[in-house]
Motif scaffolding. Structure first.
Motif, PDB file in Angstrom:
ATOM      1  N   GLN A 129      -2.527 -29.729  80.690  1.00  0.00           N
ATOM      2  CA  GLN A 129      -4.161 -31.003  80.064  1.00  0.00           C
ATOM      3  C   GLN A 129      -4.050 -28.946  79.003  1.00  0.00           C
ATOM      4  O   GLN A 129      -4.154 -29.555  77.076  1.00  0.00           O
ATOM      5  CB  GLN A 129      -4.526 -31.143  80.606  1.00  0.00           C
ATOM      6  CG  GLN A 129      -4.955 -32.537  80.654  1.00  0.00           C
ATOM      7  CD  GLN A 129      -6.422 -32.736  81.850  1.00  0.00           C
ATOM      8  OE1 GLN A 129      -6.162 -32.077  82.114  1.00  0.00           O
ATOM      9  NE2 GLN A 129      -6.750 -33.752  80.949  1.00  0.00           N
ATOM     10  N   VAL A 165      -6.852 -32.311  90.236  1.00  0.00           N
ATOM     11  CA  VAL A 165      -6.123 -30.981  88.860  1.00  0.00           C
ATOM     12  C   VAL A 165      -6.203 -29.306  89.290  1.00  0.00           C
ATOM     13  O   VAL A 165      -6.459 -29.541  90.550  1.00  0.00           O
ATOM     14  CB  VAL A 165      -7.580 -30.827  88.252  1.00  0.00           C
ATOM     15  CG1 VAL A 165      -7.716 -29.171  88.058  1.00  0.00           C
ATOM     16  CG2 VAL A 165      -8.120 -31.864  87.721  1.00  0.00           C
ATOM     17  N   LEU A 175       6.078 -31.524  89.961  1.00  0.00           N
ATOM     18  CA  LEU A 175       6.204 -31.540  89.510  1.00  0.00           C
ATOM     19  C   LEU A 175       6.142 -29.919  89.068  1.00  0.00           C
ATOM     20  O   LEU A 175       6.693 -29.027  88.104  1.00  0.00           O
ATOM     21  CB  LEU A 175       4.034 -32.028  88.049  1.00  0.00           C
ATOM     22  CG  LEU A 175       4.158 -31.115  87.339  1.00  0.00           C
ATOM     23  CD1 LEU A 175       5.523 -32.062  86.209  1.00  0.00           C
ATOM     24  CD2 LEU A 175       2.708 -31.118  86.955  1.00  0.00           C
ATOM     25  N   PRO A 225     -10.715 -39.530  84.697  1.00  0.00           N
ATOM     26  CA  PRO A 225      -9.499 -40.332  85.574  1.00  0.00           C
ATOM     27  C   PRO A 225      -9.432 -40.403  87.087  1.00  0.00           C
ATOM     28  O   PRO A 225      -8.165 -40.393  87.302  1.00  0.00           O
ATOM     29  CB  PRO A 225      -9.336 -38.233  85.958  1.00  0.00           C
ATOM     30  CG  PRO A 225     -10.967 -37.722  84.960  1.00  0.00           C
ATOM     31  CD  PRO A 225     -11.248 -38.526  84.810  1.00  0.00           C
ATOM     32  N   MET A 241      -5.482 -40.086  87.619  1.00  0.00           N
ATOM     33  CA  MET A 241      -5.036 -38.829  87.901  1.00  0.00           C
ATOM     34  C   MET A 241      -6.092 -38.292  87.860  1.00  0.00           C
ATOM     35  O   MET A 241      -6.562 -37.378  86.989  1.00  0.00           O
ATOM     36  CB  MET A 241      -4.421 -39.203  86.124  1.00  0.00           C
ATOM     37  CG  MET A 241      -3.403 -39.826  85.718  1.00  0.00           C
ATOM     38  SD  MET A 241      -1.829 -39.410  86.263  1.00  0.00           S
ATOM     39  CE  MET A 241      -1.536 -37.149  85.473  1.00  0.00           C
ATOM     40  N   GLU A 283       0.984 -33.682  82.288  1.00  0.00           N
ATOM     41  CA  GLU A 283       0.253 -33.678  83.272  1.00  0.00           C
ATOM     42  C   GLU A 283      -0.637 -31.767  82.987  1.00  0.00           C
ATOM     43  O   GLU A 283      -1.273 -31.952  83.404  1.00  0.00           O
ATOM     44  CB  GLU A 283       0.843 -33.783  84.363  1.00  0.00           C
ATOM     45  CG  GLU A 283       1.293 -34.914  84.595  1.00  0.00           C
ATOM     46  CD  GLU A 283       3.130 -35.309  84.345  1.00  0.00           C
ATOM     47  OE1 GLU A 283       3.855 -36.591  85.042  1.00  0.00           O
ATOM     48  OE2 GLU A 283       3.722 -34.374  83.586  1.00  0.00           O
ATOM     49  N   HIS A 329       2.414 -35.662  93.863  1.00  0.00           N
ATOM     50  CA  HIS A 329       2.243 -35.071  92.250  1.00  0.00           C
ATOM     51  C   HIS A 329       2.741 -33.741  91.936  1.00  0.00           C
ATOM     52  O   HIS A 329       3.712 -33.757  91.340  1.00  0.00           O
ATOM     53  CB  HIS A 329       1.627 -36.159  91.542  1.00  0.00           C
ATOM     54  CG  HIS A 329       2.247 -36.906  90.259  1.00  0.00           C
ATOM     55  ND1 HIS A 329       1.088 -37.188  89.370  1.00  0.00           N
ATOM     56  CD2 HIS A 329       2.806 -35.833  89.438  1.00  0.00           C
ATOM     57  CE1 HIS A 329       1.665 -37.259  88.274  1.00  0.00           C
ATOM     58  NE2 HIS A 329       2.588 -36.607  88.377  1.00  0.00           N
ATOM     59  N   PHE A 330       1.271 -33.175  92.021  1.00  0.00           N
ATOM     60  CA  PHE A 330       1.741 -31.685  91.750  1.00  0.00           C
ATOM     61  C   PHE A 330       2.742 -30.813  92.338  1.00  0.00           C
ATOM     62  O   PHE A 330       3.773 -30.458  91.415  1.00  0.00           O
ATOM     63  CB  PHE A 330       0.402 -31.212  92.237  1.00  0.00           C
ATOM     64  CG  PHE A 330       0.245 -29.929  92.407  1.00  0.00           C
ATOM     65  CD1 PHE A 330       0.351 -29.266  90.469  1.00  0.00           C
ATOM     66  CD2 PHE A 330       0.343 -29.305  92.462  1.00  0.00           C
ATOM     67  CE1 PHE A 330       0.359 -27.907  89.861  1.00  0.00           C
ATOM     68  CE2 PHE A 330       0.741 -27.704  92.219  1.00  0.00           C
ATOM     69  CZ  PHE A 330       0.968 -26.555  90.929  1.00  0.00           C
ATOM     70  N   VAL A 341      -3.916 -28.689  84.755  1.00  0.00           N
ATOM     71  CA  VAL A 341      -2.488 -29.422  85.095  1.00  0.00           C
ATOM     72  C   VAL A 341      -3.516 -30.584  85.986  1.00  0.00           C
ATOM     73  O   VAL A 341      -3.686 -30.441  87.014  1.00  0.00           O
ATOM     74  CB  VAL A 341      -1.321 -28.870  86.034  1.00  0.00           C
ATOM     75  CG1 VAL A 341      -0.896 -29.991  85.963  1.00  0.00           C
ATOM     76  CG2 VAL A 341      -0.633 -27.720  85.644  1.00  0.00           C
ATOM     77  N   ARG A 342      -3.185 -32.113  85.611  1.00  0.00           N
ATOM     78  CA  ARG A 342      -3.732 -33.107  85.857  1.00  0.00           C
ATOM     79  C   ARG A 342      -2.665 -33.735  86.553  1.00  0.00           C
ATOM     80  O   ARG A 342      -1.477 -34.375  85.566  1.00  0.00           O
ATOM     81  CB  ARG A 342      -4.782 -33.486  85.015  1.00  0.00           C
ATOM     82  CG  ARG A 342      -5.334 -35.206  85.621  1.00  0.00           C
ATOM     83  CD  ARG A 342      -6.187 -35.615  84.566  1.00  0.00           C
ATOM     84  NE  ARG A 342      -7.859 -34.660  84.373  1.00  0.00           N
ATOM     85  CZ  ARG A 342      -8.661 -34.534  84.991  1.00  0.00           C
ATOM     86  NH1 ARG A 342      -8.586 -34.539  86.337  1.00  0.00           N
ATOM     87  NH2 ARG A 342      -9.543 -34.019  84.579  1.00  0.00           N
ATOM     88  N   THR A 343      -2.272 -34.335  87.658  1.00  0.00           N
ATOM     89  CA  THR A 343      -1.414 -35.236  88.821  1.00  0.00           C
ATOM     90  C   THR A 343      -2.382 -36.374  89.378  1.00  0.00           C
ATOM     91  O   THR A 343      -3.882 -36.180  89.398  1.00  0.00           O
ATOM     92  CB  THR A 343      -0.922 -34.102  89.190  1.00  0.00           C
ATOM     93  OG1 THR A 343      -1.608 -33.647  90.255  1.00  0.00           O
ATOM     94  CG2 THR A 343       0.425 -33.564  89.016  1.00  0.00           C
ATOM     95  N   ARG A 344      -2.029 -37.076  89.586  1.00  0.00           N
ATOM     96  CA  ARG A 344      -2.519 -38.694  90.745  1.00  0.00           C
ATOM     97  C   ARG A 344      -3.329 -37.254  92.147  1.00  0.00           C
ATOM     98  O   ARG A 344      -3.885 -38.254  92.344  1.00  0.00           O
ATOM     99  CB  ARG A 344      -1.361 -39.610  91.086  1.00  0.00           C
ATOM    100  CG  ARG A 344      -0.792 -40.338  90.138  1.00  0.00           C
ATOM    101  CD  ARG A 344      -0.498 -41.439  90.586  1.00  0.00           C
ATOM    102  NE  ARG A 344       1.290 -40.746  91.334  1.00  0.00           N
ATOM    103  CZ  ARG A 344       2.575 -40.204  90.781  1.00  0.00           C
ATOM    104  NH1 ARG A 344       2.189 -40.406  88.858  1.00  0.00           N
ATOM    105  NH2 ARG A 344       3.524 -40.138  91.131  1.00  0.00           N
TER     106      ARG A 344
END
Length: 161
Positions: free
Chosen positions: A97, A68, A123, A60, A65, A95, A119-120, A112-115
């Motif tokens: 997972q 979490v 989202l 990641p 990415m 995003e 970003h989260f 949830v996995r984001t940059r």
């Protein structure tokens, strides 16, 4: 439906979970078979659905990415159609997972996995909070992942624990 797996099937599954790119020759050597019976067993495990696919595991950090967040979701209602609508919509958000329906004080748990946190946040506001029938969410930023595994422990037949 539980599959009847013998000790060799379990060894094959253990080895393929460790390295899905093993050649049949190398796999056969590791599990104590010759090439042909090993290949036949792998094909049987694939056809029966025990092996559902193969994929590459990405780092990641290297793909940017590595943020979490765990999200608890409370639904407005939990009738079948509400749950089905939520389930279908959540599958369309890459995003997310993992999505698990929970028996407890909330209805779903998402990984949830984001940059990054920005970003989260986007989202969460643009997609997660707008999922069908969502009443409330609670988010928890993961500071460190101590263990992350997709491996299913293949206990030898007759052994428990």
């Amino acid at each position: 439906m539980t599959r009847n797996l013998d000790a060799i099937d379990r060894k094959i599954l253990d080895e393929l979970q460790r390295d899905g790119r093993l050649s049949i020759v190398e796999l056969a050597d590791r599990v104590g078979l010759t090439k042909t019976p090993c290949a036949q067993r792998v094909r049987r495990l694939e056809r029966s659905g025990v092996i559902s696919g193969y994929s590459a595991k990405l780092d990641p950090v290297e793909v940017n990415m590595n943020h979490v967040t765990i999200v608890q979701v409370n639904m407005m209602q939990t009738v079948d159609t509400s749950l089905e609508d939520f389930n279908e919509a959540v599958k369309r958000i890459p995003e997310i997972q993992t999505c698990m329906m929970i028996a407890g004080s909330f209805d779903y748990l998402l990984q949830v996995r984001t940059r990054d946190i920005a970003h989260f946040r986007a989202l969460l506001g643009d997609k997660i909070s707008k999922l069908p029938n969502v009443m409330q969410t609670h988010s928890f930023a993961v500071l460190e992942t101590v263990k992350d595994s997709d491996v299913i422990a293949m206990q030898q037949e007759g052994r428990r624990g």
